[in-house]
Design an enzyme around this catalytic site. Structure first.
Site, mmCIF file in Angstrom:
data_model
loop_
_atom_site.group_PDB
_atom_site.id
_atom_site.type_symbol
_atom_site.label_atom_id
_atom_site.label_comp_id
_atom_site.label_asym_id
_atom_site.label_seq_id
_atom_site.Cartn_x
_atom_site.Cartn_y
_atom_site.Cartn_z
ATOM 1 N N ASP A 13 17.367 76.042 -14.089
ATOM 2 C CA ASP A 13 18.606 75.445 -14.548
ATOM 3 C C ASP A 13 19.767 76.114 -13.814
ATOM 4 O OD1 ASP A 13 20.251 73.829 -16.200
ATOM 5 O OD2 ASP A 13 20.575 75.535 -17.538
ATOM 6 N N ASP A 15 23.687 76.002 -14.991
ATOM 7 C CA ASP A 15 24.653 76.598 -15.913
ATOM 8 C C ASP A 15 23.955 77.492 -16.932
ATOM 9 O OD1 ASP A 15 27.049 75.268 -14.907
ATOM 10 O OD2 ASP A 15 26.127 73.439 -15.673
#
Length: 259
Positions: A13, A15
């Site tokens: 991922d 963020d």
């Protein structure tokens, strides 16, 4: 990692794992450099459908992180790939920004406001009441409802912003039609990323900061999962979920030596 098959591919991922409000998280640059020097295949995943991979690559570079655009996989790209597999050369009425419209154009979709096959909802900072009303009417008339991701809100320096899931809920309330969400936590997002890399789930790890999106979708796609505690999920929350990641670490810095 203690599993018998060595890790050949990494998904992560963005963020909360690599960046936080456009500032690189300590260890992120070293993690990415180690991936690239090792020759391991990898993709940076994000539910954000606003930006194209080129845009995101430039934004990451401004944060001090070098990620080539071909190593970024967004919910917009996954949505376009899904729609192309369902109805090649279809038409769509789109509520979204360049990341989504560009991805749809690249698979041969036509954007239209005349009897579209699909209403496709993505994230934007300029939701229009007129455009939402038009989307509702198309869905009432038979258009299929697709959304890039179910995230109800997103961060900003001033506080939370309504995101795709919140606007989808509004449209669903008006039409009684639920959208099909393509992005995390749908494991389809992981499967499309694996296909992009021609990778296998048994030799791939997914790194994320959210138990309810990154970890559950990775697990359901058959991947090993690693939770970092620099984002949304707090340590005391992990045991509240009925599933567990393969490993929990403080931050991405703790993963560098595992590559």
């Amino acid at each position: 990692m203690t599993e018998s098959k060595p890790v050949e591919t990494w998904l992560t991922d963005m963020d909360g794992v690599l960046v936080h409000e456009e500032h690189a998280i300590p260890g992120a640059a070293e993690f990415l450099a180690k991936l690239q020097s090792s020759g391991k295949r990898f993709l940076v995943l994000t539910n954000n459908s606003i930006y194209t991979p080129r845009d995101l690559s430039a934004r990451l570079l401004a944060s001090g992180l070098e990620v080539p655009e071909e190593s970024i996989w967004t919910s917009a790209l996954a949505t376009a790939k899904f729609l192309d597999s369902q109805r090649t050369g279809g038409t769509a009425y789109v509520l979204g920004e360049a990341g989504l419209t560009t991805a749809l154009h690249e698979v041969g979709y036509v954007m239209t406001a005349r009897e579209p096959d699909y209403v496709v909802l993505g994230e934007t900072r300029t939701y229009s009441f007129e455009a939402i009303t038009q989307a509702i009417r198309f869905i009432e008339n038979g258009a299929r409802f697709i959304a890039t991701n179910p995230d109800p809100s997103g961060p900003s320096p001033a506080g939370s912003l309504p995101a795709t899931g919140a606007v989808a809920a509004l449209i669903t309330k008006a039409t009684n039609v639920e959208p099909y969400f393509v992005g995390k936590p749908n494991p389809l997002m992981m499967r499309s990323a694996l296909n992009r890399l021609e990778a296998h789930s048994e030799t791939t790890v997914m790194i994320g900061d959210r138990m309810d999106t990154d970890i559950v979708s990775g697990m359901e796609a058959g991947l090993r999962t690693m939770l970092v505690l620099t984002g949304s999920t707090r340590p005391y929350q992990v045991d509240r979920f009925p599933y567990r990641p393969s490993r929990v670490v403080d931050s991405i810095a703790d993963i560098v030596d595992l590559i």
